[in-house]
Design a protein around this motif. Structure first.
Motif, PDB file in Angstrom:
ATOM      1  N   GLU A   6       1.019  -1.305   0.504  1.00  0.00           N
ATOM      2  CA  GLU A   6      -0.218  -0.245   0.237  1.00  0.00           C
ATOM      3  C   GLU A   6       1.005   1.320  -0.160  1.00  0.00           C
ATOM      4  N   THR A   7       2.034   1.135   0.873  1.00  0.00           N
ATOM      5  CA  THR A   7       3.168   2.552   0.694  1.00  0.00           C
ATOM      6  C   THR A   7       3.479   3.000  -0.307  1.00  0.00           C
ATOM      7  N   MET A   8       3.771   1.432  -1.704  1.00  0.00           N
ATOM      8  CA  MET A   8       4.012   1.629  -2.889  1.00  0.00           C
ATOM      9  C   MET A   8       2.518   2.287  -3.907  1.00  0.00           C
ATOM     10  N   GLU A   9       1.757   2.010  -3.358  1.00  0.00           N
ATOM     11  CA  GLU A   9       0.580   2.726  -3.969  1.00  0.00           C
ATOM     12  C   GLU A   9       0.073   3.963  -3.654  1.00  0.00           C
ATOM     13  N   GLU A  10       0.572   4.525  -2.508  1.00  0.00           N
ATOM     14  CA  GLU A  10       0.050   5.767  -2.250  1.00  0.00           C
ATOM     15  C   GLU A  10       1.299   6.928  -3.276  1.00  0.00           C
ATOM     16  N   ALA A  11       2.737   6.176  -2.863  1.00  0.00           N
ATOM     17  CA  ALA A  11       4.051   6.980  -3.299  1.00  0.00           C
ATOM     18  C   ALA A  11       3.342   6.914  -5.114  1.00  0.00           C
ATOM     19  N   PHE A  12       3.049   5.999  -5.935  1.00  0.00           N
ATOM     20  CA  PHE A  12       3.075   5.932  -6.824  1.00  0.00           C
ATOM     21  C   PHE A  12       1.647   7.197  -7.426  1.00  0.00           C
ATOM     22  N   ASP A  13       0.669   7.674  -6.780  1.00  0.00           N
ATOM     23  CA  ASP A  13      -0.245   7.943  -6.783  1.00  0.00           C
ATOM     24  C   ASP A  13       0.461   9.388  -6.994  1.00  0.00           C
ATOM     25  N   ALA A  14       0.961   9.515  -5.411  1.00  0.00           N
ATOM     26  CA  ALA A  14       1.551  11.036  -4.796  1.00  0.00           C
ATOM     27  C   ALA A  14       2.718  11.354  -6.177  1.00  0.00           C
ATOM     28  N   VAL A  15       2.753  10.669  -6.768  1.00  0.00           N
ATOM     29  CA  VAL A  15       4.099  11.075  -8.155  1.00  0.00           C
ATOM     30  C   VAL A  15       3.228  11.283  -9.313  1.00  0.00           C
ATOM     31  N   SER A  24       7.264  10.438   0.017  1.00  0.00           N
ATOM     32  CA  SER A  24       7.532  10.675   1.126  1.00  0.00           C
ATOM     33  C   SER A  24       7.429   9.219   1.907  1.00  0.00           C
ATOM     34  N   GLY A  25       8.724   8.907   3.004  1.00  0.00           N
ATOM     35  CA  GLY A  25       8.617   8.412   4.134  1.00  0.00           C
ATOM     36  C   GLY A  25      10.092   7.045   2.995  1.00  0.00           C
ATOM     37  N   LEU A  26      10.273   6.207   3.527  1.00  0.00           N
ATOM     38  CA  LEU A  26      11.085   4.412   3.560  1.00  0.00           C
ATOM     39  C   LEU A  26      10.249   3.569   3.124  1.00  0.00           C
ATOM     40  N   GLY A  27       8.587   3.639   3.250  1.00  0.00           N
ATOM     41  CA  GLY A  27       8.227   2.608   2.481  1.00  0.00           C
ATOM     42  C   GLY A  27       7.886   2.259   1.561  1.00  0.00           C
ATOM     43  N   TYR A  28       7.652   3.401   0.523  1.00  0.00           N
ATOM     44  CA  TYR A  28       7.496   2.546  -1.011  1.00  0.00           C
ATOM     45  C   TYR A  28       9.864   2.508  -1.686  1.00  0.00           C
TER      46      TYR A  28
END
Ligand code: HEM
Ligand code: HEM
Length: 162
Positions: free
Chosen positions: A30-39, A47-51
């Protein structure tokens, strides 16, 4: 050349390391999905370490899958070296081949999505992950069935080095 059946310690270590890393990325995807949507949808910085963990864990799976195939070619192992009914061995062989294919396809599609922003690759990545999890589940169930119902020590092959 005749090869001893079973797997080397390195092959066994890589098998379980890949299983653990795939599960990690599946559970925390999920953290990667959030990073992908953000970018790619909101034009923000991730942001964050998760992605970052998702990317490095996924790329480690790709490297380990390559090493596993190379070791398999050199050392052998797998159903061809064992002695179950021919049809079941063929089925197991097909599932192993698909699992190998997905160990490459999943991280490569993820990389195409992340580094090149290809939306279709992101969708295929998620689809391929689902396929990988279903096959891995069937594969794990088959291993347990062999070990505890057929009692042919199949699971031990992936635990004790030959
Ligand atoms: C709890 C989960 C798992 C269990 C219990 C399990 C068990 C096993 C066992 C017992 C074997 C040896 C079969 C034999 O040759 O006699 C094996 C082989 C294999 N497993 Fe798993 N496995 C698990 C998860 C995974 C996952 C997640 C993947 C892929 C991402 C995977 C990919 C493979 C492949 C490709 C082989 C064939 C190896 C070769 O012959 O080169 N396994 N597994
Ligand atoms: C074994 C390796 C991998 C597994 C099991 C995995 C698993 C996942 C999962 C479960 C999701 C979330 C899906 C969702 O909640 O909808 C996801 C999303 C994503 N992953 Fe991976 N991943 C792996 C490797 C990679 C790699 C190496 C990269 C990039 C270099 C990557 C990039 C992405 C991207 C960009 C998304 C967002 C896709 C979207 O939102 O449509 N993944 N991954």
């Amino acid at each position: 050349m005749t090869r001893k059946p079973g797997y080397s310690g390195l092959q066994i270590g890589l098998h379980w390391a890949v299983a653990a890393l795939v599960l990690f990325n599946y559970l925390f995807g999920e953290t990667m999905e959030e990073a992908f949507d953000a970018v790619y949808e909101e034009g923000q910085l991730a942001s964050g370490l998760g992605y970052q963990l998702h990317v490095w864990v996924g790329l480690a799976v790709l490297a380990m899958a390559s090493l596993r195939l190379a070791l398999r070619a050199i050392l052998g192992g797998g159903p061809a070296a064992s002695s179950g009914p021919a049809l079941l061995e063929k089925g197991a062989g097909a599932i192993h081949a698909l699992l190998y294919g997905l160990m490459f396809a999943v991280p490569l599609l993820g990389a195409a999505a992340w580094y090149a922003g290809i939306e279709d690759a992101a969708d295929l990545h998620v689809l391929a992950v689902d396929g990988l999890m279903i096959l891995a589940g069937l594969h794990a169930a088959a291993a347990l069935f062999h070990q505890f119902v057929l009692k042919d020590h199949r699971l031990l092959r992936m635990m004790r080095a030959r």
